[in-house]
Design an enzyme around this catalytic site. Structure first.
Site, PDB file in Angstrom:
ATOM      1  N   LYS A  73       0.788  -1.236   0.000  1.00 14.11           N
ATOM      2  CA  LYS A  73       0.000   0.000   0.000  1.00 14.11           C
ATOM      3  C   LYS A  73       0.821   1.286   0.000  1.00 14.11           C
ATOM      4  O   LYS A  73       0.326   2.359   0.336  1.00 14.11           O
ATOM      5  CB  LYS A  73      -1.002   0.041   1.184  1.00 14.11           C
ATOM      6  CG  LYS A  73      -1.828  -1.197   1.376  1.00 14.11           C
ATOM      7  CD  LYS A  73      -2.283  -1.844   0.120  1.00 14.11           C
ATOM      8  CE  LYS A  73      -3.297  -1.062  -0.661  1.00 14.11           C
ATOM      9  NZ  LYS A  73      -3.505  -1.674  -2.006  1.00 14.11           N
ATOM     10  N   GLY A  75       2.482   2.375  -2.815  1.00 14.97           N
ATOM     11  CA  GLY A  75       2.655   2.938  -4.167  1.00 14.97           C
ATOM     12  C   GLY A  75       3.192   1.941  -5.180  1.00 14.97           C
ATOM     13  O   GLY A  75       3.774   2.344  -6.193  1.00 14.97           O
ATOM     14  N   ASN A  77       1.587  -0.223  -7.361  1.00 12.47           N
ATOM     15  CA  ASN A  77       0.962  -0.197  -8.695  1.00 12.47           C
ATOM     16  C   ASN A  77       1.277   1.095  -9.435  1.00 12.47           C
ATOM     17  O   ASN A  77       1.450   1.095 -10.650  1.00 12.47           O
ATOM     18  CB  ASN A  77      -0.553  -0.391  -8.561  1.00 12.47           C
ATOM     19  CG  ASN A  77      -0.874  -1.812  -8.172  1.00 12.47           C
ATOM     20  OD1 ASN A  77      -0.885  -2.697  -9.013  1.00 12.47           O
ATOM     21  ND2 ASN A  77      -1.076  -2.054  -6.882  1.00 12.47           N
ATOM     22  N   HIS A 125       7.294  -7.140  -2.274  1.00  9.97           N
ATOM     23  CA  HIS A 125       7.097  -6.612  -0.912  1.00  9.97           C
ATOM     24  C   HIS A 125       8.019  -7.346   0.054  1.00  9.97           C
ATOM     25  O   HIS A 125       7.802  -7.310   1.266  1.00  9.97           O
ATOM     26  CB  HIS A 125       5.659  -6.859  -0.441  1.00  9.97           C
ATOM     27  CG  HIS A 125       4.586  -6.185  -1.228  1.00  9.97           C
ATOM     28  ND1 HIS A 125       4.660  -4.890  -1.658  1.00  9.97           N
ATOM     29  CD2 HIS A 125       3.353  -6.632  -1.617  1.00  9.97           C
ATOM     30  CE1 HIS A 125       3.535  -4.573  -2.297  1.00  9.97           C
ATOM     31  NE2 HIS A 125       2.737  -5.613  -2.289  1.00  9.97           N
ATOM     32  N   SER A 243      -0.074   8.577 -15.527  1.00 12.99           N
ATOM     33  CA  SER A 243       0.052   7.928 -14.219  1.00 12.99           C
ATOM     34  C   SER A 243      -0.591   8.723 -13.088  1.00 12.99           C
ATOM     35  O   SER A 243      -0.285   8.491 -11.929  1.00 12.99           O
ATOM     36  CB  SER A 243       1.522   7.605 -13.925  1.00 12.99           C
ATOM     37  OG  SER A 243       2.338   8.697 -14.227  1.00 12.99           O
ATOM     38  N   THR A 244      -1.518   9.599 -13.431  1.00 10.70           N
ATOM     39  CA  THR A 244      -2.271  10.244 -12.344  1.00 10.70           C
ATOM     40  C   THR A 244      -3.228   9.214 -11.753  1.00 10.70           C
ATOM     41  O   THR A 244      -3.569   8.207 -12.396  1.00 10.70           O
ATOM     42  CB  THR A 244      -3.132  11.429 -12.856  1.00 10.70           C
ATOM     43  OG1 THR A 244      -4.071  10.902 -13.797  1.00 10.70           O
ATOM     44  CG2 THR A 244      -2.297  12.517 -13.484  1.00 10.70           C
ATOM     45  N   ARG A 265      -8.100   3.549  -4.458  1.00 13.32           N
ATOM     46  CA  ARG A 265      -9.156   3.940  -3.533  1.00 13.32           C
ATOM     47  C   ARG A 265      -9.287   5.462  -3.474  1.00 13.32           C
ATOM     48  O   ARG A 265     -10.215   6.040  -4.001  1.00 13.32           O
ATOM     49  CB  ARG A 265      -8.834   3.338  -2.156  1.00 13.32           C
ATOM     50  CG  ARG A 265      -9.948   3.421  -1.127  1.00 13.32           C
ATOM     51  CD  ARG A 265      -9.471   2.876   0.205  1.00 13.32           C
ATOM     52  NE  ARG A 265      -8.355   3.649   0.738  1.00 13.32           N
ATOM     53  CZ  ARG A 265      -8.469   4.643   1.622  1.00 13.32           C
ATOM     54  NH1 ARG A 265      -9.639   4.958   2.095  1.00 13.32           N
ATOM     55  NH2 ARG A 265      -7.395   5.307   2.049  1.00 13.32           N
TER      56      ARG A 265
HETATM   57  P1  A3P Z   1      -5.198   4.639  -0.812  1.00 12.10           P
HETATM   58  O1  A3P Z   1      -5.775   3.375  -0.299  1.00 12.10           O
HETATM   59  O2  A3P Z   1      -4.753   5.554   0.303  1.00 12.10           O
HETATM   60  O3  A3P Z   1      -6.076   5.324  -1.791  1.00 12.10           O
HETATM   61  P2  A3P Z   1      -0.221  -0.240  -3.672  1.00 12.10           P
HETATM   62  O4  A3P Z   1      -0.227  -0.060  -5.145  1.00 12.10           O
HETATM   63  O5  A3P Z   1       1.141  -0.370  -3.078  1.00 12.10           O
HETATM   64  O6  A3P Z   1      -1.156  -1.310  -3.261  1.00 12.10           O
HETATM   65  O7  A3P Z   1      -0.751   1.131  -3.030  1.00 12.10           O
HETATM   66  C1  A3P Z   1      -2.095   1.463  -3.104  1.00 12.10           C
HETATM   67  C2  A3P Z   1      -2.277   2.920  -2.691  1.00 12.10           C
HETATM   68  O8  A3P Z   1      -1.722   3.767  -3.705  1.00 12.10           O
HETATM   69  C3  A3P Z   1      -3.753   3.265  -2.596  1.00 12.10           C
HETATM   70  O9  A3P Z   1      -3.843   4.285  -1.590  1.00 12.10           O
HETATM   71  C4  A3P Z   1      -4.017   3.787  -3.995  1.00 12.10           C
HETATM   72  O10 A3P Z   1      -5.179   4.560  -4.118  1.00 12.10           O
HETATM   73  C5  A3P Z   1      -2.757   4.616  -4.211  1.00 12.10           C
HETATM   74  N1  A3P Z   1      -2.481   4.910  -5.613  1.00 12.10           N
HETATM   75  C6  A3P Z   1      -2.439   4.043  -6.662  1.00 12.10           C
HETATM   76  N2  A3P Z   1      -2.151   4.684  -7.804  1.00 12.10           N
HETATM   77  C7  A3P Z   1      -2.010   5.990  -7.489  1.00 12.10           C
HETATM   78  C8  A3P Z   1      -1.724   7.171  -8.251  1.00 12.10           C
HETATM   79  N3  A3P Z   1      -1.534   7.126  -9.555  1.00 12.10           N
HETATM   80  N4  A3P Z   1      -1.651   8.344  -7.577  1.00 12.10           N
HETATM   81  C9  A3P Z   1      -1.838   8.393  -6.239  1.00 12.10           C
HETATM   82  N5  A3P Z   1      -2.108   7.313  -5.470  1.00 12.10           N
HETATM   83  C10 A3P Z   1      -2.201   6.130  -6.081  1.00 12.10           C
END
Ligand code: A3P
Length: 309
Positions: A73, A75, A77, A125, A243-244, A265
């Site tokens: 969680k 960042g 993806n 991870h 990538s926004t 999310r």
């Molecule tokens: P939130 O749950 O706070 O929204 P991971 O990819 O490591 O699982 O991380 C997921 C988190 O990164 C989620 O946070 C998700 O919404 C956020 N996220 C994914 N892509 C994003 C982007 N392009 N810009 C900002 N946040 C992003």
């Protein structure tokens, strides 16, 4: 669509169909059955296994692999998408990412990876201690993305409750108790971050979720420089737009399948304030002080700015 694009699309569809099967399989499992302990750390039982981890030990890294490392969680993806976009600009075709989560899959996966063309983009991870040593011996470029622990915890809580493949929690308070003791999938945030502090061979770039939110273009430039890639301002701008959070969420069905929206999310800084009590906040402050205060990675997290009520 070019031949290469068609091939990639077919691979992605196959991968998403396999993931959908895992989602179906998870429906018959209890939260306990969705976890497996390997060498003392919990992992998602439908994605990771002891035999695969054994096969992983013999994995041969390459100098030109790109390894993205994150605690869940933080960042993952987002950074995979950024690397994908950068490589697409360089090679004029999308890299294959169906094997990207390094520790997910069957033992044969590591054989399959041997035949993948360079540069292989891998994402993990795993703790520093559990990462195959070959990555360090080959001096693979590692991109470590950190996020402040309070937002990581809140994001993790929602993700576990909405991703059927992972064990859900009955309440935020119950999840928080597990997060703070490290009794969650992938173990303790604090052990993970302190562990990666040890890797300091000049081949790792450390960025944060927060820096990426504040000025993505600046972070894109750092990534390109680290990878030795030159892109024009126009190309960087294009990657920034693709990538926004909004663009990635809109494409999530295509990239991540039926549960795509669960991965995107809110994408904000500071959502921890919606769930944390003052007592819980202080508990995280104390853990941070004990494990990360004064360390390089601890400094990078910019804790006071992002974790003060
Ligand atoms: P939130 O749950 O706070 O929204 P991971 O990819 O490591 O699982 O991380 C997921 C988190 O990164 C989620 O946070 C998700 O919404 C956020 N996220 C994914 N892509 C994003 C982007 N392009 N810009 C900002 N946040 C992003």
């Amino acid at each position: 669509m070019s031949g290469a694009e068609g091939e990639n699309k077919a691979k992605r569809e196959k991968f998403l169909a396999e993931m959908q099967k895992v989602v179906e399989e998870a429906k018959n499992k209890t939260p306990e059955e969705l976890k497996v302990s390997i060498n003392g750390i919990l992992y998602p039982s439908l994605l990771c296994s002891e035999p695969a981890f054994q096969a992983m030990e013999a994995f041969e890294a390459r100098e030109d692999d790109i390894l993205i490392v994150t605690y869940p969680k933080c960042g993952t993806n987002w950074s995979i998408e950024i690397i994908k976009q950068i490589l697409t600009e360089v090679h004029n075709k999308e890299p294959t990412l169906d094997h990207a989560m390094f520790e997910f899959g069957k033992p044969e996966k590591y054989e399959h990876l041997k035949n993948q063309p360079s540069p292989r983009v891998l994402s993990s991870h795993l703790t520093y201690e559990n990462t195959p040593k070959s990555f360090f011996e080959k001096k693979t470029k590692i991109l470590l993305i950190l996020r402040n622990p309070k937002d990581a915890a809140v994001s993790y809580y929602h993700f576990l409750n909405n991703n059927p493949v992972l064990p859900s929690n009955s309440s935020w308070d119950s999840f928080f108790g597990e997060f703070i003791t490290g009794n969650v999938i992938y173990g303790s945030y604090f052990d993970f971050t302190r562990g990666w502090e040890k890797h300091d061979d000049g081949h790792m770039l450390v960025l944060t979720f927060e820096e990426m939110k504040v000025d993505l273009l600046a972070e894109l430039k750092k990534i390109c420089e680290f990878l030795g890639i030159n892109l024009t301002d126009e190309q960087l701008k294009k990657i920034q737009e693709k990538s926004t959070f909004k663009s990635m969420k809109e494409k999530s069905d295509e990239t991540h399948g039926k549960i795509g929206n669960v991965f995107f999310r809110k994408g904000e800084i500071g959502d921890w304030k919606s769930l944390f009590t003052e007592k819980q906040s202080k508990e995280v402050d104390a853990k941070f002080e004990e494990y990360l205060a004064g360390t390089k990675l601890g400094e990078k997290i910019n804790y006071t700015t992002y974790c003060t009520f």
